[in-house]
Design a protein around this motif. Sequence first.
Motif, PDB file in Angstrom:
ATOM      1  N   ASP A  43      13.438  17.172   1.169  1.00 50.06           N
ATOM      2  CA  ASP A  43      13.264  16.424  -0.071  1.00 50.06           C
ATOM      3  C   ASP A  43      11.889  17.065  -0.684  1.00 50.06           C
ATOM      4  N   PRO A  44      11.766  17.875  -1.878  1.00 51.30           N
ATOM      5  CA  PRO A  44      10.592  18.378  -2.016  1.00 51.30           C
ATOM      6  C   PRO A  44       9.414  17.266  -2.533  1.00 51.30           C
ATOM      7  N   LEU A  45       9.997  16.287  -3.123  1.00 51.37           N
ATOM      8  CA  LEU A  45       9.074  15.014  -3.459  1.00 51.37           C
ATOM      9  C   LEU A  45       8.372  14.318  -2.348  1.00 51.37           C
ATOM     10  N   LEU A  46       9.387  14.173  -1.289  1.00 51.63           N
ATOM     11  CA  LEU A  46       8.920  13.532  -0.076  1.00 51.63           C
ATOM     12  C   LEU A  46       7.940  14.338   0.618  1.00 51.63           C
ATOM     13  N   GLN A  47       8.287  15.353   0.708  1.00 53.65           N
ATOM     14  CA  GLN A  47       7.215  16.468   1.495  1.00 53.65           C
ATOM     15  C   GLN A  47       6.301  16.535   1.049  1.00 53.65           C
ATOM     16  N   GLY A  48       6.076  16.628  -0.678  1.00 52.46           N
ATOM     17  CA  GLY A  48       4.952  16.597  -1.506  1.00 52.46           C
ATOM     18  C   GLY A  48       4.097  15.612  -1.182  1.00 52.46           C
ATOM     19  N   LEU A  49       4.698  14.252  -0.968  1.00 53.43           N
ATOM     20  CA  LEU A  49       3.690  12.950  -0.665  1.00 53.43           C
ATOM     21  C   LEU A  49       3.174  13.376   0.714  1.00 53.43           C
ATOM     22  N   LEU A  50       4.153  13.531   1.621  1.00 56.83           N
ATOM     23  CA  LEU A  50       3.455  13.669   2.891  1.00 56.83           C
ATOM     24  C   LEU A  50       2.303  14.614   3.309  1.00 56.83           C
ATOM     25  N   ASP A  51       2.170  15.707   2.173  1.00 59.08           N
ATOM     26  CA  ASP A  51       1.231  16.657   2.429  1.00 59.08           C
ATOM     27  C   ASP A  51      -0.044  16.167   1.952  1.00 59.08           C
ATOM     28  N   LEU A  91       7.868   5.336  -4.872  1.00 60.67           N
ATOM     29  CA  LEU A  91       6.646   4.659  -5.112  1.00 60.67           C
ATOM     30  C   LEU A  91       6.116   3.410  -4.180  1.00 60.67           C
ATOM     31  N   VAL A  92       7.086   2.973  -3.353  1.00 60.41           N
ATOM     32  CA  VAL A  92       6.816   2.183  -2.163  1.00 60.41           C
ATOM     33  C   VAL A  92       6.222   2.882  -1.241  1.00 60.41           C
ATOM     34  N   LEU A  93       6.668   3.997  -0.864  1.00 56.75           N
ATOM     35  CA  LEU A  93       6.052   4.844  -0.028  1.00 56.75           C
ATOM     36  C   LEU A  93       4.670   5.396  -0.200  1.00 56.75           C
ATOM     37  N   ARG A  94       4.420   5.648  -1.603  1.00 57.32           N
ATOM     38  CA  ARG A  94       2.970   6.210  -1.941  1.00 57.32           C
ATOM     39  C   ARG A  94       2.208   4.868  -1.684  1.00 57.32           C
ATOM     40  N   LEU A  95       2.544   3.720  -2.059  1.00 59.93           N
ATOM     41  CA  LEU A  95       1.616   2.515  -1.843  1.00 59.93           C
ATOM     42  C   LEU A  95       1.274   2.288  -0.596  1.00 59.93           C
ATOM     43  N   LEU A  96       2.189   2.562   0.413  1.00 58.26           N
ATOM     44  CA  LEU A  96       2.071   2.464   1.896  1.00 58.26           C
ATOM     45  C   LEU A  96       1.149   3.534   2.330  1.00 58.26           C
ATOM     46  N   ARG A 151      15.369   3.319   4.837  1.00 58.30           N
ATOM     47  CA  ARG A 151      15.863   4.655   4.959  1.00 58.30           C
ATOM     48  C   ARG A 151      14.691   5.705   4.891  1.00 58.30           C
ATOM     49  N   ARG A 152      14.016   5.249   3.643  1.00 57.78           N
ATOM     50  CA  ARG A 152      12.946   6.166   2.975  1.00 57.78           C
ATOM     51  C   ARG A 152      12.090   6.193   4.238  1.00 57.78           C
TER      52      ARG A 152
END
Length: 230
Positions: A85-93, A32-37, A66-67
Amino acid sequence: MQPLDPLALPLRGCLLLEASAGTGKTYTLALLVLRLLLEQGLAVDQILVVTFTRAATAELRDRIRRRLRDALDALAAEEQGGSDDPLLQGLLDRVEPELARQRLADALVRMDEAAIHTIHGYCQRVLQEHAFASATPFSVELMENDLSLRQEIIEDFWRNRFYPASDEEAAWALATWGDPAGLLKALGRAASAECQVLPEVDAEAVARLEVEAGGAFAAVQSILRQDQIG
């Protein structure tokens, strides 16, 4: 109640998440922190993360760092398929790669500015940063537990009350509570709450009762000695 999808959670408003131990709370929070960023474009010092213990704070700071590193590595490895990590990749996409790289690198460099605190630590920081508005000293210290303070107070009371007391009163206190810790335990919640002792007595009344009790005790001793002699 519905299954958790960290990428579908709204980033505004209040949201209640329920999770048992070991189900990935820290993982979700870091995502969630990554999403806010990345999605909201917030700077790392504009996000407040509050937890309960210092150990959890240190772990959370390390996991978020680390994330950020994982996300940057995934961007660098896009030609090899990105993150596993599918969730992390989904966010980056969701974010343009160059913009994502810039925001992640900036956040990683500024991680020391991240507001990741315990509840007490956050309150102390607010009071220090707004000392004039809150009318508190710059060096204000918040106590997470007042047990040590109450122990110190009860020890002061024990010294002041029972050290100069008569032998009889000192022996009674020792037999009743044993030591200051025993007295504090006996007081329970009353030690940290305002209470009124009833009936109210003054020092003169206590002294008078002490004399009367001493006389009665002497009379009982005399009767017992006479019975033993007889």
